[in-house]
Design an enzyme around this catalytic site. Sequence first.
Site, PDB file in Angstrom:
ATOM      1  N   HIS A   1       0.838  -1.199   0.000  1.00 12.60           N
ATOM      2  CA  HIS A   1       0.000   0.000   0.000  1.00 12.60           C
ATOM      3  C   HIS A   1       0.870   1.245   0.000  1.00 12.60           C
ATOM      4  O   HIS A   1       2.098   1.167   0.128  1.00 12.60           O
ATOM      5  CB  HIS A   1      -0.918   0.000   1.228  1.00 12.60           C
ATOM      6  CG  HIS A   1      -0.180   0.258   2.514  1.00 12.60           C
ATOM      7  ND1 HIS A   1       0.599  -0.697   3.118  1.00 12.60           N
ATOM      8  CD2 HIS A   1      -0.069   1.367   3.295  1.00 12.60           C
ATOM      9  CE1 HIS A   1       1.156  -0.205   4.214  1.00 12.60           C
ATOM     10  NE2 HIS A   1       0.770   1.058   4.351  1.00 12.60           N
TER      11      HIS A   1
ATOM     12  N   HIS B   1       0.438   5.890   0.860  1.00 18.50           N
ATOM     13  CA  HIS B   1      -0.447   6.950   1.358  1.00 18.50           C
ATOM     14  C   HIS B   1       0.183   8.315   1.149  1.00 18.50           C
ATOM     15  O   HIS B   1       1.372   8.408   0.837  1.00 18.50           O
ATOM     16  CB  HIS B   1      -0.811   6.746   2.832  1.00 18.50           C
ATOM     17  CG  HIS B   1       0.207   5.987   3.626  1.00 18.50           C
ATOM     18  ND1 HIS B   1       1.374   6.552   4.053  1.00 18.50           N
ATOM     19  CD2 HIS B   1       0.235   4.691   4.038  1.00 18.50           C
ATOM     20  CE1 HIS B   1       2.077   5.644   4.725  1.00 18.50           C
ATOM     21  NE2 HIS B   1       1.429   4.494   4.726  1.00 18.50           N
TER      22      HIS B   1
ATOM     23  N   HIS C   1      10.771  22.029  30.393  1.00 25.68           N
ATOM     24  CA  HIS C   1      11.316  22.425  29.093  1.00 25.68           C
ATOM     25  C   HIS C   1      10.175  22.715  28.132  1.00 25.68           C
ATOM     26  O   HIS C   1       9.007  22.515  28.471  1.00 25.68           O
ATOM     27  CB  HIS C   1      12.178  21.286  28.522  1.00 25.68           C
ATOM     28  CG  HIS C   1      11.355  20.074  28.140  1.00 25.68           C
ATOM     29  ND1 HIS C   1      10.898  19.179  29.060  1.00 25.68           N
ATOM     30  CD2 HIS C   1      10.884  19.635  26.935  1.00 25.68           C
ATOM     31  CE1 HIS C   1      10.190  18.233  28.449  1.00 25.68           C
ATOM     32  NE2 HIS C   1      10.161  18.488  27.159  1.00 25.68           N
TER      33      HIS C   1
ATOM     34  N   HIS D   1       9.525  22.999  23.432  1.00 25.36           N
ATOM     35  CA  HIS D   1      10.107  22.752  22.110  1.00 25.36           C
ATOM     36  C   HIS D   1       9.788  23.914  21.179  1.00 25.36           C
ATOM     37  O   HIS D   1       8.605  24.224  20.991  1.00 25.36           O
ATOM     38  CB  HIS D   1       9.583  21.440  21.534  1.00 25.36           C
ATOM     39  CG  HIS D   1       9.789  20.292  22.485  1.00 25.36           C
ATOM     40  ND1 HIS D   1      10.965  19.594  22.558  1.00 25.36           N
ATOM     41  CD2 HIS D   1       8.973  19.782  23.440  1.00 25.36           C
ATOM     42  CE1 HIS D   1      10.862  18.680  23.523  1.00 25.36           C
ATOM     43  NE2 HIS D   1       9.667  18.762  24.068  1.00 25.36           N
TER      44      HIS D   1
ATOM     45  N   GLU E   1       4.285  18.319  20.333  1.00 27.22           N
ATOM     46  CA  GLU E   1       4.892  17.037  20.722  1.00 27.22           C
ATOM     47  C   GLU E   1       3.801  15.977  20.860  1.00 27.22           C
ATOM     48  O   GLU E   1       2.794  16.191  21.529  1.00 27.22           O
ATOM     49  CB  GLU E   1       5.626  17.201  22.061  1.00 27.22           C
ATOM     50  CG  GLU E   1       6.124  15.888  22.657  1.00 27.22           C
ATOM     51  CD  GLU E   1       6.960  16.090  23.921  1.00 27.22           C
ATOM     52  OE1 GLU E   1       7.458  17.213  24.141  1.00 27.22           O
ATOM     53  OE2 GLU E   1       7.108  15.118  24.689  1.00 27.22           O
TER      54      GLU E   1
ATOM     55  N   HIS F   1       6.399  22.057  29.887  1.00 21.71           N
ATOM     56  CA  HIS F   1       5.980  20.787  30.483  1.00 21.71           C
ATOM     57  C   HIS F   1       7.141  20.040  31.111  1.00 21.71           C
ATOM     58  O   HIS F   1       8.308  20.372  30.877  1.00 21.71           O
ATOM     59  CB  HIS F   1       5.289  19.897  29.439  1.00 21.71           C
ATOM     60  CG  HIS F   1       6.098  19.625  28.202  1.00 21.71           C
ATOM     61  ND1 HIS F   1       6.308  20.567  27.239  1.00 21.71           N
ATOM     62  CD2 HIS F   1       6.773  18.526  27.791  1.00 21.71           C
ATOM     63  CE1 HIS F   1       7.070  20.064  26.269  1.00 21.71           C
ATOM     64  NE2 HIS F   1       7.374  18.820  26.587  1.00 21.71           N
TER      65      HIS F   1
ATOM     66  N   GLU G   1       8.878  10.785  22.457  1.00 19.87           N
ATOM     67  CA  GLU G   1       8.336  12.101  22.122  1.00 19.87           C
ATOM     68  C   GLU G   1       8.632  12.350  20.655  1.00 19.87           C
ATOM     69  O   GLU G   1       9.754  12.125  20.203  1.00 19.87           O
ATOM     70  CB  GLU G   1       8.905  13.193  23.025  1.00 19.87           C
ATOM     71  CG  GLU G   1      10.385  13.147  23.318  1.00 19.87           C
ATOM     72  CD  GLU G   1      10.809  14.203  24.340  1.00 19.87           C
ATOM     73  OE1 GLU G   1      11.186  15.290  23.893  1.00 19.87           O
ATOM     74  OE2 GLU G   1      10.754  13.941  25.549  1.00 19.87           O
TER      75      GLU G   1
HETATM   76 MN    MN Z   1       1.870   2.475   5.511  1.00 25.03          MN
HETATM   77 MN    MN Z   2       8.873  17.612  25.626  1.00 19.72          MN
END
Ligand code: MN
Ligand code: MN
Length: 395
Positions: A101, A103, A279, A281, A286, A325, A339
């Site tokens: 397959h 996508h 911290h 990002h 995330e 967070h 993460e």
């Molecule tokens: Mn796939």
């Molecule tokens: Mn994080």
Amino acid sequence: MERMNQKEMQIPQPIRESDGAGATDFGPRDILRDMENPDMLVPPVTDAGLLPNLKFSFSDTHMQLNQGGWSREITVRDLPIATTLAGVNMRLTPGGVRELHWHQQAEWAFMIMGRARVTAVDQQGRNFIADVDKGDLWYFPPGIPHSIQGLAEGCEFLLVFDDGNFSDLNTLSISDWFAHTPKEVLSANFGVPVSAFESVPDGQIYIFQDEVPGPIESQAVPAPEGSVPNSFVHRLLQQPPLVTPGGSVRIVDSSNFPASVTVAAALVEIHPGAMRELHWHPNNDEWQYYISGQGRMTVFAGNGTARTFNYRAGDVGYVPFAFGHYIQNTGTETLWFLEMFKSDRFEDVSLNQWMALTPKQLVSDNVYASPELMHALRKTKWPVVKYPGIPPVIE
Ligand code: MN
Ligand code: MN
């Protein structure tokens, strides 16, 4: 009477010990759920304001059961805030196949248990056939056709797609295309009689049971253009971790896994009692997947808003772009989680480091910092998992 009191004590009540706020819950209630979510039943006093739901468990999703395996997914349909990434948890039996397959979205994957053989062919006729083991990753660019098959021990893995709207039940599959192409067109395309297509599937197969394939050498297919230039597989667990006192981190993005240009990740280990430091990002939202253990996360959204969630193995967590967070191990076993970010790179800003690299007087006056706090600030090299009171790695 004493036994009854003991039993009552085991049932958590929405009463905060520190200030006595709340009251018992007469029910109806789901006590098992309440026990799984102690920080939602009794939120820390610092929680306030409105934040949307940032948690969804794979245990609350629809299971797609097939001969050969199963799948379940968490997309924007389940967790509406998670617009950047969607996740699929899939199991394949020995020989079980996720059919040929493709996508519109890129596919990033982490092998949780067991082994599988993956195949792909790119737009320049270069192929890729590899076996993946526990802790390995793969990445298939958007539009590139591929397959996954369980080897002798079967396997279970996490798939992550770079669009929250993705659904694995809505991909472009070879059986579906065969079923929805006039047989005389198939005949003209492949240059064989219509009768050659009498037994083609009448719809999407998705997952099916097949024989366990032989050794990878026995399935080699020489491609005139050779193999893909950047491997679609990365051995993440074999990558030496960044070790800190409270755990470890393995970071993977396009800098060490060049094929993975739209998904960056960190595999984080947090020992009991330790935490992934405060911290945020600076690149994207995330998307988290909890692999083992249990923990809690408070997400700070600014404007007096913060909310705490509890997570355990099999849960997905989410943190909107740049929100502050931490993740704390609240159990007795090691907490492992992933993460992930829709990005070509992993980026992280440490609160501790920010303060350590800013003029001391300014920091001190801003948060009324005690000398102890000022002394504890550290310049750190990488995302830190630490024990309370133990200084992190110093640059
Ligand atoms: Mn796939
Ligand atoms: Mn994080």
